[in-house]
Design a protein around this motif. Structure first.
Motif, mmCIF file in Angstrom:
data_model
loop_
_atom_site.group_PDB
_atom_site.id
_atom_site.type_symbol
_atom_site.label_atom_id
_atom_site.label_comp_id
_atom_site.label_asym_id
_atom_site.label_seq_id
_atom_site.Cartn_x
_atom_site.Cartn_y
_atom_site.Cartn_z
ATOM 1 N N SER A 1 0.818 -1.209 0.000
ATOM 2 C CA SER A 1 0.000 0.000 0.000
ATOM 3 C C SER A 1 0.850 1.256 0.000
ATOM 4 N N VAL A 2 1.891 1.245 0.831
ATOM 5 C CA VAL A 2 2.773 2.418 0.891
ATOM 6 C C VAL A 2 3.452 2.628 -0.448
ATOM 7 N N HIS A 3 3.942 1.508 -1.055
ATOM 8 C CA HIS A 3 4.627 1.614 -2.343
ATOM 9 C C HIS A 3 3.659 2.121 -3.421
ATOM 10 N N ALA B 1 1.742 6.393 -6.968
ATOM 11 C CA ALA B 1 0.635 7.224 -7.410
ATOM 12 C C ALA B 1 0.987 8.696 -7.318
ATOM 13 N N ALA B 2 1.677 9.107 -6.241
ATOM 14 C CA ALA B 2 2.055 10.519 -6.093
ATOM 15 C C ALA B 2 3.008 10.931 -7.206
ATOM 16 N N LEU B 3 3.978 10.049 -7.529
ATOM 17 C CA LEU B 3 4.924 10.347 -8.597
ATOM 18 C C LEU B 3 4.205 10.442 -9.942
ATOM 19 N N ALA B 4 3.238 9.510 -10.196
ATOM 20 C CA ALA B 4 2.512 9.547 -11.454
ATOM 21 C C ALA B 4 1.631 10.787 -11.540
ATOM 22 N N ALA C 1 10.627 10.796 -6.367
ATOM 23 C CA ALA C 1 11.240 9.661 -7.074
ATOM 24 C C ALA C 1 12.051 8.798 -6.099
ATOM 25 N N VAL C 2 12.805 9.413 -5.176
ATOM 26 C CA VAL C 2 13.606 8.649 -4.204
ATOM 27 C C VAL C 2 12.679 7.860 -3.271
ATOM 28 N N ASP D 1 10.226 2.616 -1.008
ATOM 29 C CA ASP D 1 8.999 1.857 -0.721
ATOM 30 C C ASP D 1 8.966 0.569 -1.537
ATOM 31 N N ALA D 2 9.514 0.553 -2.721
ATOM 32 C CA ALA D 2 9.545 -0.661 -3.550
ATOM 33 C C ALA D 2 10.432 -1.720 -2.912
#
Length: 885
Positions: free
Chosen positions: A281-283, A288-291, A640-641, A646-647
């Motif tokens: 979920s965190v990842h 989603a925020a980056l996209a 991005a970092v 998270d990944a």
């Protein structure tokens, strides 16, 4: 049985009717429909069969509806040695009266009289024959059934030679008594349809009940044996189930331990899975925020391009709107000029139309003036004719009276000339003479002559007096002449003329005036066919009010009166120019409307583009502000970092889930769960069987205790004893019943054989009468019940049911008349034929009349019909005509 008299009072629609029937031969009772012919037979049946207080439907239906009274029926009947008068009144104040006239006088009333008549009929009349000897219009045309008529059977026995005429009645009674005794014995054991009844049915029912009781007791003993066997078997089953219960408990405990270990590993797997879900979920949120940041940058670029494109389109739309506005202004100016031209053309047309209308009004006024003058002239002529006609008092009736009176005067004058005395006086010298009431002077040699019809005196003063008296005939003709002359004078005075010729001339004048009046009226009606004179005058006045004086007919600018043809040509030309102006005005109006529509459309398009441009500019500014705020909170590199970190965390959580899952799979959780379910089910099944067997064992033990107190073995012994007795009784009654059945069968065959022997005399009589109708080739097939089965004619055999309705009706009458001819005189009953032979042609009617004549003997044949002409050929018939009501 013979019917001597039948009287009906207040029966249905019959107020009163009393008919006496001849003792023998054919009697035809005729009358129109609803005259009550069929009601006579119906009334006789009610009289003989129903009590006066009966509430049966048949009795209620005959009550009269026109009066609150009871229906009455009276009959005088002969039956065997008896002759009696029988009367009943139904419905209101019912009563029954019987007077027996012979062989011994009796008088009875009420139910006693009813029962006495029933006894007389049962003693002396074959009631089956009485019912069979009827041909009713409401009955089907089936073959006549005479098999149950004992009187006919006795007669046929005599004809067939079975018994002599003297002993026929005694032999028939003996045979009938024997058959009745056999039938009575048979009915002790069987019904008319052959089913068991009485002693035979009781013995059968007793044996059946005994068999059922033995079977029931045997079944009860079988229940005891079965309970003992089941108690032993259930005891063995209880021991076996105790061993199975212990084994199932050990297996269940082992399965529960394995399931507990699997449950621990399952809990660890659930926790690892929850941590992995949180990491994913965190990842996902960081991705989603980056996209979203990337989409915001792309959206901002796209909105900038949209604003640039809308700005270009808005400028183009503004230029097109200016062009459309200029076109609209030019089109409206052209439309205004067209409307002005149309108004000028309309004024020209109105002026021309007014001038033409005034010319038409002047012409219409001249025409109406001439028409009104003609009508007024003819009106004056009609008034003059009517005045002349009014002055004439002579009418067609008066003229006819005058002509009649004149003819009477001429006839009377001629009669007077023929019958009057003629006086002729010749003077030898000058003399004064008085003849009648007139004084005259006759010169020497003068002669006076006259015819006189009345007494006339001739006086010579101082010399002699002569009285001439004509005969009586002359006086009468003279009086007739005076009367005719007076009538003629009265008629001439009423008509206002002096003589007949004047009356005739006046009548011709009257007819001429009437014809002239009719001609003038026809002319006036033609002149005023569409409008009355007042309407014509009103129209003329209206036209004259609208038409100016001749010198001012047209406006001053027209320079006086114009030629009507030129004025009408001006109207045509003005109308054509007006129509063209209308078309031009309509064209310019449509062009102006289209220009306005185009200008509005382009204005709307330009406004929409400007609105879209402003909205796009506002959205571009808002999107730029939102992106600036997001970047101020978190830069693009930081997003991005965070997504990469998270990944990595999510991958580690997934690895932990895989490790715990592999360890759990090594313990085979599905197999452990299945083993636990099987163990639980096996333990439950064994426990349930153990409980069921225990309950069944307790129930069997209780039943055995109850069975021991019921004495079932004794009941079985008693039932078997009763069955033995019932079987013995059954065998005894069976022998008697079968014997009675055999005897009845033998007697029936014997009676059928006897009937078969006397079928021939009946068939011979039917064929004898039938050949009168159908010809010498006529033959019939008659069965043992005396019913006609087939008819043979000219070698062709046809079943009775396949014959036409007319042929069936004719054969039915022939069969009944044949039976009446064969029956002994003391056993005869009236043959009643109600409105039959309606389907019979003229030739067959003639031949049927010969049949009636052939059987007209001691018996009675009563024919009821609404068409007496059908039976006009019956020479021996007596006729009685009924009147409705």
């Amino acid at each position: 049985m013979k019917l001597h008299r039948l009287a009906l009072t207040n029966y249905r629609g019959i107020t009163h009717r009393d008919i006496e029937f001849p003792d023998r031969g054919v009697v035809v009772v005729s009358g129109p429909n609803e005259a009550g012919k069929s009601s006579m037979l119906e009334a006789l049946d009610l009289l003989l069969e129903s009590k006066d207080r009966s509430s049966k439907k048949e009795v209620k239906q005959v009550k009269p509806t026109h009066a609150d009274v009871g229906a009455e029926v009276t009959a005088e009947i002969s039956a065997g040695p008896y002759r009696f008068v029988y009367r009943k009144r139904f419905h209101k104040r019912p009563e029954t009266e019987l007077t027996v006239l012979t062989p011994r006088r009796e008088q009875l009333t009420g139910d006693e009289a009813h029962e006495r008549v029933r006894a007389i009929l049962a003693e002396s009349v074959d009631l089956d024959l009485w019912q069979a000897q009827r041909v009713l219009q409401s009955a089907p045309t089936s073959a006549a059934d005479l098999s149950g008529c004992n009187a006919l059977s006795r007669a046929l026995d005599v004809v067939a030679g079975e018994v002599d005429d003297v002993s026929a009645t005694g032999a028939g009674n003996v045979e009938s008594l024997l058959v009745d005794r056999v039938e009575e014995e048979y009915r002790r054991y069987f019904t008319s349809t052959g089913r068991a009844t009485g002693e035979w049915a009781a013995a059968t029912a007793r044996l059946r009940a005994a068999d059922e009781e033995v079977a029931r007791c045997a079944a009860a003993m079988a229940e005891v044996d079965e309970a003992v066997r089941r108690h032993a078997a259930l005891t063995t089953d209880m021991a076996q189930l105790a061993v199975e219960t212990a084994s199932a408990a050990e297996r269940l405990q082992s399965a529960r331990n394995a399931a507990a270990a699997v449950a621990v590993l399952q809990g660890e797997l659930d926790q690892a899975t929850a941590r992995a879900e949180a990491a994913r979920s965190v990842h996902a949120a960081s991705k989603a925020a980056l996209a979203q940041r990337r989409r915001a940058r792309a959206d901002l670029d796209e909105r900038s391009a949209t604003v640039t494109s809308l700005q270009t389109e808005s400028d183009t739309a503004a230029d097109e709107l200016d062009t459309a506005n200029e076109m609209q202004v030019a089109a409206e100016e052209a439309a205004g000029k067209a409307r002005s031209a149309l108004a000028a053309c309309q004024e020209r047309v109105d002026a021309a139309r007014v001038a033409v209308q005034r010319l038409a009004d002047r012409e219409e006024a001249d025409r109406l003036t001439g028409r009104i003058a003609t009508i007024e002239r003819h009106g004056r002529e009609l008034e003059a004719v009517q005045r002349d006609l009014t002055a004439i008092t002579l009418t067609d009736a008066l003229l006819a009276d005058i002509e009649t009176a004149a003819a009477a005067v001429e006839r009377a004058t001629a009669a007077v000339e023929q019958t009057s005395a003629h006086i002729e006086v010749t003077a030898a010298a000058d003399v004064e003479v008085r003849i009648g009431d007139a004084d005259m002077t006759l010169r020497a040699g003068d002669t006076w002559a006259a015819a006189v019809g009345t007494a006339t005196g001739i006086d010579l003063p101082g010399v002699l007096s002569v009285q001439v008296i004509p005969g009586a005939s002359a006086a009468a003709t003279a009086a007739a002449l005076d009367t005719a002359a007076a009538r003629l004078a009265d008629a001439l005075r009423a008509a206002g003329v002096d003589d007949v010729e004047a009356a005739r001339a006046l009548d011709r004048r009257r007819h001429e005036l009437s014809a002239a009046g009719r001609q003038i009226r026809a002319i006036l009606e033609a002149l005023a066919a569409d409008d009355s004179v007042d309407q014509l005058r009103a129209r003329l006045a209206d036209l004259q009010a609208r038409t100016p004086a001749e010198e001012g007919l047209f406006d001053t600018d027209t320079r006086g009166s114009l030629d009507p043809a030129a004025q009408r040509l001006e109207l045509v030309e003005a109308t054509a120019a007006h129509q063209q102006a209308i078309r031009d005005c309509e064209t310019h109006r449509k062009v102006a409307e289209e220009a306005a529509k185009l200008s509005a459309k382009r204005g709307l398009h330009a406004a929409r583009l400007l609105e879209k441009l402003q909205a796009a500019q506002a959205e571009l500014a808002a999107a730029g502000a939102r992106l600036a705020e997001q970047r101020a909170a978190t830069s693009d590199d930081e997003l991005a970092v965070k997504a990469e970190a998270d990944a990595e965390a999510a991958a580690a959580a997934e690895a932990a889930v895989a490790r715990v899952g592999a360890e759990l799979a090594g313990h085979e959780p599905e197999a452990v769960a299945a083993a636990l379910v099987d163990a639980e089910r096996a333990a439950a099944e064994v426990g349930a069987r153990h409980h069921e067997v225990g309950e069944a064992l307790r129930e069997i033990a209780a039943q055995l205790k109850v069975y021991g107190t019921e004495g079932r073995k004794g009941g079985l012994d008693a039932a078997e004893t009763e069955r033995g007795r019932a079987e013995a009784e059954f065998v005894r009654v069976q022998r008697r019943a079968r014997a009675a059945e055999l005897l009845r069968s033998v007697m029936g065959r014997h009676r059928d054989a006897m009937r078969q022997r006397y079928v021939d005399p009946f068939r011979g009589e039917v064929e004898r009468l039938g050949r009168i109708v159908f010809g010498d080739s006529f033959e019939v097939d008659v069965d043992s019940s005396l019913c006609i089965g087939n008819r043979t004619l000219s070698g062709r055999t046809v079943p009775y049911e396949s014959l036409s309705g007319g042929a069936k009706e004719q054969l039915g009458i022939v069969a009944r008349l044949a039976g009446a001819a064969l029956v002994a005189k003391e056993d005869s009953v009236p043959v009643v034929i109600d409105d039959a032979l309606g389907f019979t042609d003229t030739e067959r009617l003639t031949k049927m009349a010969e049949v009636f004549d052939a059987v007209a003997g001691d018996g009675q044949v009563i024919i009821l019909t609404c068409s007496p002409q059908r039976y006009a050929g019956v020479r021996t018939a007596q006729h009685i005509e009924l009147i409705a009501g």
